[in-house]
Design an enzyme around this catalytic site. Structure first.
Site, short mmCIF file in Angstrom:
data_model
loop_
_atom_site.label_atom_id
_atom_site.label_comp_id
_atom_site.label_asym_id
_atom_site.label_seq_id
_atom_site.Cartn_x
_atom_site.Cartn_y
_atom_site.Cartn_z
N LEU A 68 70.89 94.36 -50.40
CA LEU A 68 71.33 95.42 -49.23
C LEU A 68 70.06 96.38 -49.29
CD1 LEU A 68 73.01 96.49 -46.71
CD2 LEU A 68 74.03 97.97 -48.84
N HIS A 109 86.24 95.97 -46.85
CA HIS A 109 86.05 97.35 -46.49
C HIS A 109 87.55 97.93 -46.22
CE1 HIS A 109 82.34 98.30 -48.30
NE2 HIS A 109 81.88 97.61 -47.39
N TYR A 154 81.29 102.59 -41.53
CA TYR A 154 80.28 101.25 -41.88
C TYR A 154 79.83 100.86 -40.33
CZ TYR A 154 80.92 100.92 -46.65
OH TYR A 154 80.73 101.03 -48.13
#
Length: 759
Positions: free
Chosen positions: A161, A441, A288
């Protein structure tokens, strides 16, 4: 008098040839190197364009917010150049020195590239080139990162990432100095650094890249951005559509607990198609969404500029532009994003990603003047074409307020997987979550809510358990308490049955289900209502929650009415918490406090709650008042003598103090099949510590009473201390805006059209 000079044709040819070869010198400047633009396409071309450079240079000195931003960035990068280049061998997690240094480098490289183009100063191009050459020398020697925690390790960073973050920014720097470099230098960087870097993110790391997730969005964008600069169609296609003919182990989990993509959907377009609803809501939540908006919008802008035939901003009916408006509406009065799912509190639209979002939305959208007011608050713009557009809009006096209203945002790719409703009335904001799981998440909190006044939490959502980029706390990564506490149902303002989380806390179960909207109504400015059902959180149990923000002339401020109707095929224990902040002022019930604090339970989050007090023998209305931020709040809830009130506090079984020690009041009902929780929360009065005076510190509610509760309707009677009575009736079924209702309550007939009645 004009003098005409006759120059021999041969001399003209010699001059042209000489100029051509002069441009091939290693360190020629941008202005001297225009003859090389046919090497690929005209550079820069991604975010800052060649035409944008001309327009910016023509306006410099007359566009205050742009000039101010440029001055700040120039001072910052000049200090970095003075300090010298540092490209350390990677060894740390998030927050560690090498991690932070490489992260800092990607920002510095991008900004130095912009300064080179805007100021036409060769020192910035040389700095970018020199650092990239150091990365070229380092990268070809690197193994996988030494930290092994990630499911997809990078080379510069502990996870792919962050490697992707680096390449997204550095691609922009490379674009800015592309024509400054010789062909030999470009070949060296592309062969030894950029192409292997892109291959590692994608080909070598399919479990990271070949997914629908914010991680893979960054990966797709990284590969695509460098592909656009290099004019590498293979990389561009890989970014847009994913890796073809690749088989993955669909049973392997990532480090966030989510499964790898099972259906083959991957690539940038799939990452637009799947997570975004038609309203622009991103299924992982606003925290996010904020993080993912930067790669989404930067790559989209690059594609728009270089591959306009893709019409990327029109993809899925323009959902990327819609998503910016949705995200801005998912923030409180202070601009902080509501902490749905894994969300860190305090993240706001002052973040750099939202500067990008606001500027791009204004430039490529319909130039909404409300966005300019947010840009003014952000007090900076991008140093590129879109930043120039915003700066000119502000300079030319086009600014208008960005008004947030009540809004219902659907969830799911087709908008059919629940959603999030935000009810706003004066300074009160209610966030009602009835969405899908939210990918890896997501939290197990169906039909939960949080309540705000003037941007301050009245009743909170805990958010995530993580100290982002603080190395001392788990390397800056998610703590184990994120699973044992923050994701569990009892950590949220919703119902927990038999001390077990929704879907038994199992991602593979929760991801199959979503809540269903009963109705949303915001047409009446005085009565804003959202109602939704959940039928799968507990087998054999249905939850129906109706929440309203009501402005009534008999009250100082709008109040919240909450009706949670639980229907089950067997008797259960139901726990119904209120996660408040502040100091307890008054109760209308007696309670006992234990001498030794013990956990409330053994698992599913209960192990992290201390039991601080128990109250029972409750009246028909239980009242609880507290004091926070120099304001007064009162909860009035319908109870009976079999109910219990528990005072709890987060922090049990937390030896490393990873959790905040926040309080909660918990209403408990035992051995009941069906239970309707009815609560009203008032915000009232104020206190001045300067004058030491309290105003309107007492509740205005005399009584709330449930006068009807059937499968079809629930009716609540609200009486204030002056004796004035109002009736709220909600349709539990047949709740469309067009439905007509006739109902008799206590020998009185009521007729209305729509989802609810209030009078």
């Amino acid at each position: 008098m004009r003098i005409k000079l006759k120059i021999p044709f041969k001399l003209v040819i010699i001059a042209i040839v000489f100029a051509f070869y002069s441009c091939k010198k290693e360190n020629t400047t941008y202005s001297e190197n225009k003859a090389q633009t046919d090497v690929s396409q005209e550079h820069p071309k991604l975010i800052l364009t060649a035409q944008g450079v001309k327009d910016i240079r023509a306006q410099l000195g007359s566009i205050p917010i742009f000039d101010q931003t440029l001055e700040v960035v120039k001072a910052e990068i000049d200090a970095e150049i003075e300090a010298g280049i540092e490209v350390p061998i990677p060894k740390d997690y998030s927050g560690g020195y090498t991690h932070v240094r490489h992260k800092r480098n990607w920002f510095v490289l991008q900004q130095a590239g912009l300064l080179y183009q805007i100021l036409d100063d060769e020192k910035y191009a040389k700095y970018v080139k020199d650092m990239l050459m150091q990365y070229e020398a380092l990268y070809k020697t690197l193994p996988l990162h030494p930290k092994t925690r990630s499911y997809a390790r990078g080379k510069l960073f502990w996870q792919c990432l962050n490697d992707s973050n680096w390449l997204v920014y550095v691609s922009q720097a490379y674009d800015c100095i592309y024509n400054y470099l010789s062909e030999e230098e470009r070949n060296k960087l592309e062969t030894n650094l950029f192409k292997p870097f892109a291959d590692h993110i994608s080909i070598d790391s399919p479990q990271f890249y070949q997914r629908v997730h914010n991680h893979s969005t960054w990966g797709n964008t990284a590969v695509g951005m460098i592909g656009l600069v290099m004019d590498d169609q293979e990389l561009i296609d890989r970014a847009l559509y994913g890796i073809k003919d690749l088989k993955l182990d669909a049973t392997k989990k990532d480090d966030d607990g989510g499964f790898l993509n099972k259906d083959g959907k991957a690539g940038f377009l799939a990452n637009i198609e799947e997570p975004f609803s038609p309203d622009g809501y991103y299924n992982e939540g606003p925290y996010y969404q904020r993080y993912a908006m930067y790669p989404f919008l930067i790559f989209a802008e690059g594609l728009h500029n270089v591959k306009p035939e893709l019409k990327i901003f029109e993809y899925k009916e323009g959902v990327l532009m819609k998503s910016i408006n949705a995200l801005l509406n998912l923030s409180d009065a202070d601009g902080d994003f509501f902490p749905l799912n894994d969300g860190q509190k305090g993240m706001s639209y002052y973040n750099n990603a939202l500067v990008t979002a606001v500027d791009i939305s204004y430039h490529f959208g319909d130039q909404d003047p409300g966005l300019l007011s947010i840009a003014k608050e952000q007090d900076r713009v991008l140093l590129d074409d879109s930043g120039l557009a915003v700066a000119l809009g502000i300079k030319n006096g086009k600014v208008e307020p960005f008004t947030k209203k009540s809004i219902n945002l659907s969830d799911g790719p087709n908008g059919t997987q629940g959603g999030v409703a935000i009810l706003r009335n004066e300074a009160i904001e209610l966030v009602f979550k009835y969405a899908a799981q939210g990918s890896s998440h997501g939290h197990y909190d169906k039909l939960s809510y949080s309540l705000y006044e003037d941007g301050e939490e009245i009743l909170q959502d805990y958010g995530l358990s993580r100290y982002v980029n603080i190395e001392q706390k788990g390397g800056g990564n998610y703590l184990k308490e994120n699973k044992t506490w923050a994701k569990q149902t009892i950590a949220h303002n919703t119902v927990t049955q038999n001390e077990t989380s929704h879907f038994n806390g199992k991602y593979e179960i929760g991801s199959q289900h979503h809540s269903v909207l009963n109705y949303f109504s915001s047409d009446n400015p005085n009565v804003q209502v959202a109602s939704a059902k959940e039928s799968n959180a507990y087998p054999g149990t249905e939850l129906l929650r109706t929440m309203a923000i009501i402005k009534d002339e008999d009250f100082e401020k709008p109040y919240m009415l909450d009706i949670m109707k639980v229907t089950s095929n067997e008797a259960n224990q139901y726990d119904f918490p209120f996660y408040y902040f502040g100091q307890v002022l008054q109760t209308n019930f007696d309670y006992n406090s234990p001498k030794i604090l013990q956990p409330l339970g053994a698992k599913n989050g209960y192990q992290h709650l201390y039991l601080e007090g128990i109250g029972n023998e409750l009246d028909e209305n239980t009242k609880f008042s507290w004091f926070s931020n120099n304001k007064f709040y009162t909860l009035t809830t319908i109870t009976n003598n079999k109910d219990e009130i528990l005072f709890t506090r987060i922090g049990a079984n937390d030896p490393e103090f990873n959790l905040r020690r926040d309080p909660a009041l918990l209403l408990r009902t035992k051995n009941e099949k069906n239970k309707t929780f009815v609560s009203l929360i008032e915000t009232h009065g104020s206190y001045s510590p300067v004058t030491e005076s309290a105003k309107n510190s007492n509740s205005s509610i005399k009584e709330i009473k449930m006068v009807l509760d059937t499968e079809a309707y629930t009716a609540i009677q609200i009486t204030n201390i002056k004796g004035n009575t109002k009736l709220f009736i909600t349709a539990n079924i047949n709740a469309s805006a067009e439905a007509k209702h006739t109902l008799k309550i206590n020998d009185k007939n009521y007729e209305w059209s729509g989802s609810y009645y209030f009078k």
